[in-house]
Design a protein around this motif. Sequence first.
Motif, PDB file in Angstrom:
ATOM      1  N   ARG A   2     -24.965   0.346  37.381  1.00  0.00           N
ATOM      2  CA  ARG A   2     -24.315   0.535  36.080  1.00  0.00           C
ATOM      3  C   ARG A   2     -24.169  -1.068  35.508  1.00  0.00           C
ATOM      4  O   ARG A   2     -24.440  -1.394  34.113  1.00  0.00           O
ATOM      5  CB  ARG A   2     -23.442   1.525  35.969  1.00  0.00           C
ATOM      6  N   LEU A   3     -23.352  -1.761  36.299  1.00  0.00           N
ATOM      7  CA  LEU A   3     -22.641  -2.910  35.775  1.00  0.00           C
ATOM      8  C   LEU A   3     -23.705  -4.018  35.398  1.00  0.00           C
ATOM      9  O   LEU A   3     -23.433  -4.769  34.518  1.00  0.00           O
ATOM     10  CB  LEU A   3     -21.506  -3.294  36.591  1.00  0.00           C
ATOM     11  N   ARG A   5     -26.899  -3.400  35.006  1.00  0.00           N
ATOM     12  CA  ARG A   5     -27.719  -3.007  33.709  1.00  0.00           C
ATOM     13  C   ARG A   5     -26.883  -3.371  32.557  1.00  0.00           C
ATOM     14  O   ARG A   5     -27.265  -3.866  31.446  1.00  0.00           O
ATOM     15  CB  ARG A   5     -27.917  -1.465  33.616  1.00  0.00           C
ATOM     16  N   ALA A   6     -25.390  -3.048  32.374  1.00  0.00           N
ATOM     17  CA  ALA A   6     -24.615  -3.416  31.429  1.00  0.00           C
ATOM     18  C   ALA A   6     -24.699  -4.837  31.011  1.00  0.00           C
ATOM     19  O   ALA A   6     -24.656  -5.504  29.904  1.00  0.00           O
ATOM     20  CB  ALA A   6     -23.136  -3.037  31.687  1.00  0.00           C
ATOM     21  N   LEU A   9     -27.849  -5.931  29.578  1.00  0.00           N
ATOM     22  CA  LEU A   9     -27.929  -5.393  28.101  1.00  0.00           C
ATOM     23  C   LEU A   9     -27.108  -6.247  27.170  1.00  0.00           C
ATOM     24  O   LEU A   9     -27.259  -6.552  26.050  1.00  0.00           O
ATOM     25  CB  LEU A   9     -27.169  -3.902  28.081  1.00  0.00           C
ATOM     26  N   LYS A  10     -25.835  -6.844  27.931  1.00  0.00           N
ATOM     27  CA  LYS A  10     -25.090  -7.819  27.238  1.00  0.00           C
ATOM     28  C   LYS A  10     -26.091  -9.120  26.718  1.00  0.00           C
ATOM     29  O   LYS A  10     -25.881  -9.683  25.739  1.00  0.00           O
ATOM     30  CB  LYS A  10     -23.746  -8.223  27.703  1.00  0.00           C
ATOM     31  N   LEU A  11     -26.663  -9.567  27.567  1.00  0.00           N
ATOM     32  CA  LEU A  11     -27.674 -10.492  27.433  1.00  0.00           C
ATOM     33  C   LEU A  11     -28.678 -10.281  26.373  1.00  0.00           C
ATOM     34  O   LEU A  11     -28.748 -11.059  25.462  1.00  0.00           O
ATOM     35  CB  LEU A  11     -28.153 -11.050  28.815  1.00  0.00           C
TER      36      LEU A  11
END
Lengths: 272, 305
Positions: A2-3, A5-6, A9-11
């Motif tokens: 999850r981290l 993927r997060a 997503l941040k990028l």
Amino acid sequence: MRLIRAELLKLRTTSTWWIFALVFLALWALTLAVNWFATSVGLDAGSSIEVDPATGDFVLHESDIAANLYTNGQFFGLLVVMLLAAIVVTSEYFQQTATTAFLQTPRRELVVGAKLVAAVLVGLAFWLVSTLLNLVLGALILAAYDSGPFFGSGAVWEAILLNALAYALWAVFGVGAGVLIRSQIGATVTLSVVYVLGYLGSNTFFLLIGDSFGEWFPKLQVLIPPLASQLLVSGASLPGSPPRWLGAVILVLYAVLAGAVGTVITRKRDIT
Amino acid sequence: MTDVPGEIVVSHLTKQYGQLRAVDDLSFTVRPGRVTGFLGPNGAGKTTTLRMMLGLVRPTSGTATFSGTPYVELTEPIRHVGAVLEASSAHKGRTGRNHLRVMATAAGLPDSAADLALDRVGLTPAANRKFKGYSLGMKQRLGIAAAMLGDPGVLILDEPANGLDPEGIRWMRDLLKALAAQGRTVLVSSHLLAEMQLLADDVVIIAAGQLIRQGPVGEVLASLSGTLQVRVRTPQPAELLAALEKEQAEVAELPDGALTVTGLEVAHVGHVAFAAGVELHELTGERADLEQVFLQLTAGRAGIR
């Protein structure tokens, strides 16, 4: 998971990545033009050209020329990926989002780990895009000079895969450096200077110093990260002829060292 | 000691910065179902305390637990504790919705949780605008949306009223009261005392890193009942003064002609006036408010150390 993927997503949700991608594409096009020229010189001269084993800067086998084309854009690509990887970390402090990130994941080493993986994936994405472009355009250039694409050559594929390894390792190195140097400007400037000077300056430096400190001294060149990278990818001839894998080992050591020290500091540090 | 669900227990928390003891052996508890105001002058150590409670700053000694567990040991902490620490903690180039989506992804929540949280704070119309275009009030709302994302039982807010307009402050007050009424634990730090008197059920007052007073607002105010004053206005001040002085009351004349009486209940003052045949135009008891109590309690403890 999850981290990671997060982190990706941040990028994706800021404009940083595509600005870097555009810069990279522009520089990639530039180096392609240069390599096109080099190819024309190399192939026009034919395979009759003698290789100078003393300097050894250009080993003009045709397959080497092909490999050079297929890893085109590497010099700037590695720089861009390393800077992007560093910014993945430093922007958390620059944008004051570190508080949010560490509130959500109090085990901070997991955050750093997720950033490492995300940065490597981004580095490989840059590698993949540039390699695909290189394979198409490189083959066209070779064809223009009546040369085959050398897709059957082991040396070509080896160069391409080692190129991927270099992208991944420099991404790790960038994250580690970003953790160590929290200042966004400080980190990017330091990394750029080290990278460019490492490539262009250290050759000159070691040439000037020579072996005045003893024969072992020039052999230290392999410890300069960009030179280690060059050794890994192109088998550049360095004094003492160290094996190519040594370049990889040295890069991995730098990456692990920067990442580990940075993680320990991040764990202890107060976030204010 | 039994662990009360939703209860925050701060126990002997201390933080030493070089020579400065920013937080000094601080202990207090925050109960669920109530809004607790965390008060102190600037520099009293409020923010440092909150950051230690949330595992961002390493305490020199002492602990803080949520339902018996330290923050850093909570699994999926944002599902237990929501925190709003500073208004400007989102990437300037990211939209409000994407900011929440990143958090939702890391917590394994669906994107719909982000939309729900935006809706709850009324930010849906600005969901796809970048954070740098947000007003201070919108940033505060996004912070609260982020804190509410995991539907936590405990909420911690550091100076949430900063930068809000009167309507925003009212909205915040109603929201926090409603959240406490649902049984959640709400801890709000502030130095705006008038606002706290309207909002808080309990208060924790600190100064110079030390606990000064803790308890329900009413009790803390009542503990200083000695300061009860009665305000009287009369066309015959001389007669009233004479009558009150016989009762050992302390009387002071105000510039506007009214008298303030200290040491007597309101009814007693009224009776004295009646017995003396003095006409009264105003008779009011004035309880000390939170501001007076606060200033009295923290007097002499400089905010700047």
